[in-house]
Design a protein around this motif. Structure first.
Motif, short mmCIF file in Angstrom:
data_model
loop_
_atom_site.label_atom_id
_atom_site.label_comp_id
_atom_site.label_asym_id
_atom_site.label_seq_id
_atom_site.Cartn_x
_atom_site.Cartn_y
_atom_site.Cartn_z
N SER A 67 -8.78 5.46 0.33
CA SER A 67 -8.93 6.29 1.53
C SER A 67 -8.16 7.59 1.37
O SER A 67 -7.04 7.60 0.86
N GLU A 91 -3.02 -2.16 7.20
CA GLU A 91 -3.78 -2.19 5.95
C GLU A 91 -5.04 -1.34 6.09
O GLU A 91 -5.71 -1.40 7.12
N ALA A 92 -5.33 -0.55 5.07
CA ALA A 92 -6.52 0.28 5.09
C ALA A 92 -7.24 0.17 3.74
O ALA A 92 -6.71 -0.42 2.80
N ARG A 93 -8.43 0.74 3.65
CA ARG A 93 -9.25 0.65 2.45
C ARG A 93 -8.63 1.44 1.31
O ARG A 93 -8.26 2.60 1.46
N GLN A 96 0.85 -1.18 0.00
CA GLN A 96 0.00 0.00 0.00
C GLN A 96 0.89 1.24 0.00
O GLN A 96 1.91 1.28 0.71
N PRO A 106 0.90 3.15 5.16
CA PRO A 106 0.29 3.17 6.49
C PRO A 106 0.82 2.03 7.37
O PRO A 106 1.32 1.03 6.87
#
Length: 119
Positions: A116, A111-113, A69, A108
């Motif tokens: 975002s 883990e994120a969407r 990411q 980040p």
């Protein structure tokens, strides 16, 4: 060598004007036409689609980049880099011990969407 901080600016004039979003690197290829060693990255930004970015992340192997990411600026004007049109700027910092301009990406802590917004 330390440098002075830049003048204070308002959020409205800076961060709020930039569209910085989270994406995932889904493809990595060398960019042979670039002036310096670079990768052509395809990054998935979820509902904002896949975008192409050319950057000097060659301190990493393609395998290290694939699936990571990353943060990208989606609303900079596209620009030609080598034989590609770089549509998004992937944010990074100087790769430790590497030549000027060689970068490691910002990511980040968890883990994120995809897609975002950075705030």
């Amino acid at each position: 060598m330390a440098t002075e901080l830049k003048p204070v600016v308002t959020a409205e004039d800076t961060l709020e004007r930039l569209d910085i979003r989270l994406g995932r690197v889904v493809e990595v290829q060398p960019e042979p036409g670039a002036a310096k060693a670079s990768y052509r990255l395809t990054v998935d930004f979820g509902k904002f689609g896949r975008r192409l970015s050319v950057g000097r992340f060659t301190g990493h192997t393609p395998e290290e980049l694939l699936g990571r990411q990353v943060l990208g600026v989606l609303n900079f004007e596209p620009r030609a880099v080598g034989t590609a049109i770089s549509e998004v700027l992937i944010l990074g910092v100087q790769f430790p011990g590497a030549a000027s301009g060689e970068a490691t990406f910002l990511t980040p802590a968890v883990e994120a969407r995809l897609g975002s917004k950075v705030f």
